[in-house]
Write a protein that holds these residues in place. Structure first.
Motif, short mmCIF file in Angstrom:
data_model
loop_
_atom_site.label_atom_id
_atom_site.label_comp_id
_atom_site.label_asym_id
_atom_site.label_seq_id
_atom_site.Cartn_x
_atom_site.Cartn_y
_atom_site.Cartn_z
N ASP A 63 0.83 -1.21 0.00
CA ASP A 63 0.00 0.00 0.00
C ASP A 63 0.86 1.26 0.00
O ASP A 63 0.54 2.24 -0.67
CB ASP A 63 -0.94 0.01 1.21
CG ASP A 63 -2.09 -0.98 1.07
OD1 ASP A 63 -2.33 -1.47 -0.05
OD2 ASP A 63 -2.73 -1.26 2.10
N LYS A 66 2.28 1.77 -3.43
CA LYS A 66 1.22 2.22 -4.33
C LYS A 66 0.93 3.71 -4.11
O LYS A 66 0.76 4.47 -5.06
CB LYS A 66 -0.04 1.39 -4.10
CG LYS A 66 -1.16 1.67 -5.06
CD LYS A 66 -2.32 0.73 -4.79
CE LYS A 66 -3.48 0.98 -5.72
NZ LYS A 66 -4.61 0.10 -5.44
N ALA A 67 0.87 4.13 -2.85
CA ALA A 67 0.62 5.54 -2.54
C ALA A 67 1.77 6.41 -3.03
O ALA A 67 1.55 7.51 -3.54
CB ALA A 67 0.43 5.72 -1.04
N GLN A 68 3.00 5.94 -2.87
CA GLN A 68 4.16 6.71 -3.33
C GLN A 68 4.14 6.84 -4.86
O GLN A 68 4.42 7.91 -5.39
CB GLN A 68 5.44 6.04 -2.88
CG GLN A 68 6.68 6.83 -3.23
CD GLN A 68 7.96 6.16 -2.78
OE1 GLN A 68 7.93 4.99 -2.39
NE2 GLN A 68 9.05 6.87 -2.81
N GLN A 70 1.52 6.80 -6.77
CA GLN A 70 0.42 7.70 -7.11
C GLN A 70 0.84 9.15 -6.87
O GLN A 70 0.54 10.03 -7.68
CB GLN A 70 -0.82 7.36 -6.30
CG GLN A 70 -2.04 8.16 -6.68
CD GLN A 70 -3.27 7.75 -5.88
OE1 GLN A 70 -3.16 7.06 -4.87
NE2 GLN A 70 -4.42 8.16 -6.34
N THR A 71 1.55 9.40 -5.78
CA THR A 71 2.02 10.76 -5.49
C THR A 71 2.99 11.23 -6.55
O THR A 71 2.93 12.38 -7.00
CB THR A 71 2.70 10.79 -4.10
OG1 THR A 71 1.77 10.33 -3.13
CG2 THR A 71 3.16 12.19 -3.74
#
Length: 90
Positions: A63, A66-68, A70-71
């Motif tokens: 997760d 994935k967040a990194q 997306q950022t």
């Protein structure tokens, strides 16, 4: 028999009180760990607990990645938007 019934009732009541918990990775890890622990010498519960911890750790790591990503994608989109805007001269 009576002890098993009490244990099941206790487990059911605790499960009802827990609310909505996020179990990402835990169920899959617990299943794999339980089987591995059982095969390794009748330590299925210990294997399930360890598998749950490892599965949860891996899910959190995935997760975060994935967040990194997306950022970074959003930052690149903002950067390309600001660089493609023509400057107005007066």
């Amino acid at each position: 028999m009576k002890a098993k019934l009490i244990a099941v009732c206790l487990f059911a009541s605790l499960a009802g009180l827990s609310g909505a918990a996020s179990a990402k990775g835990c169920i899959k890890g617990a299943a794999v760990g339980g089987v591995a622990g059982h095969v390794a010498g009748n330590h299925g519960v210990l294997g399930a607990a360890a598998g749950c911890a490892v599965g949860r750790h891996r899910a959190n790591k995935k997760d975060a990645e994935k967040a990194q990503a997306q950022t970074q994608t959003q930052a690149q989109a903002r950067q390309s938007t600001t660089s493609s805007t023509p400057a107005t001269s007066q």
